[in-house]
Design an enzyme around this catalytic site. Structure first.
Site, PDB file in Angstrom:
ATOM      1  N   GLU A 180       3.553  -6.172  -5.445  1.00 15.95           N
ATOM      2  CA  GLU A 180       3.269  -4.621  -5.087  1.00 15.95           C
ATOM      3  C   GLU A 180       4.537  -4.029  -4.939  1.00 15.95           C
ATOM      4  OE1 GLU A 180       0.413  -3.507  -5.811  1.00 15.95           O
ATOM      5  OE2 GLU A 180      -0.963  -4.962  -5.640  1.00 15.95           O
ATOM      6  N   GLU A 198      -4.399  -6.440  -6.615  1.00 15.68           N
ATOM      7  CA  GLU A 198      -5.114  -6.907  -5.513  1.00 15.68           C
ATOM      8  C   GLU A 198      -6.427  -6.527  -5.368  1.00 15.68           C
ATOM      9  OE1 GLU A 198      -1.529  -6.400  -2.589  1.00 15.68           O
ATOM     10  OE2 GLU A 198      -2.035  -8.534  -2.266  1.00 15.68           O
ATOM     11  N   CYS A 241       3.410   3.178   0.052  1.00 14.41           N
ATOM     12  CA  CYS A 241       3.895   2.943  -1.359  1.00 14.41           C
ATOM     13  C   CYS A 241       3.070   3.999  -2.115  1.00 14.41           C
ATOM     14  CB  CYS A 241       3.815   1.671  -1.862  1.00 14.41           C
ATOM     15  SG  CYS A 241       2.302   0.773  -1.233  1.00 14.41           S
TER      16      CYS A 241
END
Ligand code: ADP
Length: 454
Positions: free
Chosen positions: A229, A432, A263
């Site tokens: 990620e 995820e 992010c």
């Protein structure tokens, strides 16, 4: 012995001095985790489910303590930190149902029966960043434990305190000793040792794209699978046919939440040219209205940046002659404070290209839908994004055309534990959360059983 000072970003006071582990400690941790995993995987599925629910309850009972720890270690506002600790509880409870639902398949074949098993991988290494220390760890450890694995978490150097506490809480909740361990240490020491350890079967890494590339290279040496990620430079696309008041009122929170250290931050606002002036008129008071200050205060919406080093990096993007449209407020005095900042740079400027990871947003204009899509996709990243329009067909056309993993229409929501999360392009590999996450921590085993003729 190497130590690190853990600093409160709002006061610059050292709140703890922590010993950093070395590669030998990783060997010992993997050995303990391997033994614990055997015990864990041998338990009945319902028993593993029950223990995970117990872990969730223990986290809930310590929600305030964990939140306070995150406030002082990471500078997160107390309201946000309380939500984060509650989210860890929710994620554990959601995946507590998984041990009893990890079904394989029965596939029609000639000469016998064929069945698949979702086998645990064994020991999972999890390397986390400093922006959301508890929640990002939980997105990996909860489904990994639910699938029958042991988990070793290497927290970011600056923010290890909540994950250290969570591992203690796991033991007090009745998880086998060694099943979930926290290994504070440097990325290139403990992180690297986890990636290259023959006893670690998979690595989940969350962090910058530069470090993620390195993680993938090291993992490739032993063909260790990775979930990555990574970074983002997401667009918030505001069309002229949107509810402009709502789009402007919410835009600050789409990028300045967690001081922009996210992010998924919508750090590029793209506004249709015909409504640009009106949007900026509405956006300016919304930015000024963001409450920046003491993270312990319930009313605070944005705290400081995480560290002096990170403050310096973010500051370098806003030199004295930067094209600042307007800024919000920030306290003076000790603490790594940075005000919400709105820039109107040229499209080629590095503030439009780089992930700044701070409370800095750029605003650009576009003529039509095609240009909006082209600008949104003009980045190596592809993590998230928002589309503001009242036209349903346009919303669907644009969400399908933007190359990103997590899009929201007329909102800035990215993360729900029950829906998949992850990036396109250089924002990552794998997903995820969501119902399928435990399967990412299993290997599919196929078994054929011959049935003799009568
Ligand atoms: P930042 O967001 O500060 O750029 P990174 O992406 O480098 O941070 O760090 C995210 C996590 O990766 C941290 O836990 C860090 O310690 C770890 N890390 C850094 N370098 C490496 C490496 N070479 N191998 C494994 N993990 C690393």
């Amino acid at each position: 012995m190497t130590t690190i000072d853990i600093v409160n970003p709002a006061t610059e006071e050292t709140i703890s001095v922590l010993e950093l582990l070395d590669a030998t400690a990783v060997d010992e941790a993997v050995a303990r985790a391997t033994s614990a995993q055997r015990i864990w995987a041998a338990l009945a599925p319902a028993e593993r489910a029950e223990r995970l629910r117990g872990f969730a309850d223990t986290v809930a009972a310590h929600q305030g303590e964990l939140a306070d720890l995150e406030v002082s270690n990471s500078g997160h506002p107390i309201g946000q930190a309380t939500w984060e600790a509650g989210h860890v509880r929710d994620v554990l409870e959601y995946y507590a149902t998984a041990p009893e639902r990890l079904s394989g398949r029965q596939i029609p074949v000639a000469g016998g029966i064929d069945i698949t098993f979702a086998e645990p991988i064994g020991v999972i290494g999890v390397i986390t960043p400093w922006n959301f220390p508890m929640t990002i760890a939980a997105w990996a450890f909860a489904p990994a434990l639910a699938a029958g694995n042991a988990v070793l978490v290497k927290p970011a150097e600056w923010t290890p305190l909540t994950m250290l506490r969570l591992a203690e809480l796991a033991v007090s909740a009745g998880l086998p000793d060694g099943l979930l361990q926290t290994l504070p240490g440097r990325g290139d020491v403990v992180g690297d040792a986890l990636i290259t350890h023959p006893g670690v079967g998979k690595v989940v890494f969350t962090g910058s794209t530069a470090t993620g590339t390195r993680v993938m290279e090291r993992a490739a040496e032993s063909v260790t699978p990775v979930t990555l990620e990574l970074g983002g430079k997401s667009a918030n696309i505001v069309f002229a046919d949107s509810d402009l008041e709502r789009a402007a009122a919410t835009a600050p929170y789409g990028v300045f939440d967690n001081a922009g250290q996210d992010c998924c931050a919508r750090s590029r606002i793209l506004v249709q040219r015909t409504v640009y002036d009106r949007f900026m008129e509405l956006f300016e008071p919304a930015v000024a209205g963001v409450t920046v200050g003491d993270p312990r205060a319930e009313s605070t919406e944005m705290g400081p940046l995480v560290s002096r080093a990170h403050w310096e990096k973010v500051s370098s993007y806003v030199p004295d002659d930067a094209p600042v449209a307007f800024r919000g407020s920030a306290p003076t005095g000790p603490g790594f404070w940075f005000p919400p900042t709105v820039l109107t740079p040229a499209a080629s400027d590095r503030t439009v290209r780089d992930e700044i990871f701070g409370p800095v947003v750029t605003v650009q204009t576009f003529a039509d839908e095609a240009e909006a899509i082209a600008l949104a996709n003009d980045t190596p990243y592809g993590l998230s994004g928002s589309i503001w329009t009242e036209n349903l067909s346009r919303a669907l056309r644009v969400t399908r055309a933007v190359a990103a993993g997590n899009l929201s229409v007329n909102s800035h929501s990215s993360v729900r534990y029950s829906t998949p999360f992850g990036g396109f392009k250089q924002s990552g590999i794998g997903r995820e959360l969501g119902p399928d996450a435990p399967f990412a921590f299993t290997e599919t085993k196929n078994v054929f059983i011959a049935v003799a003729d009568a």
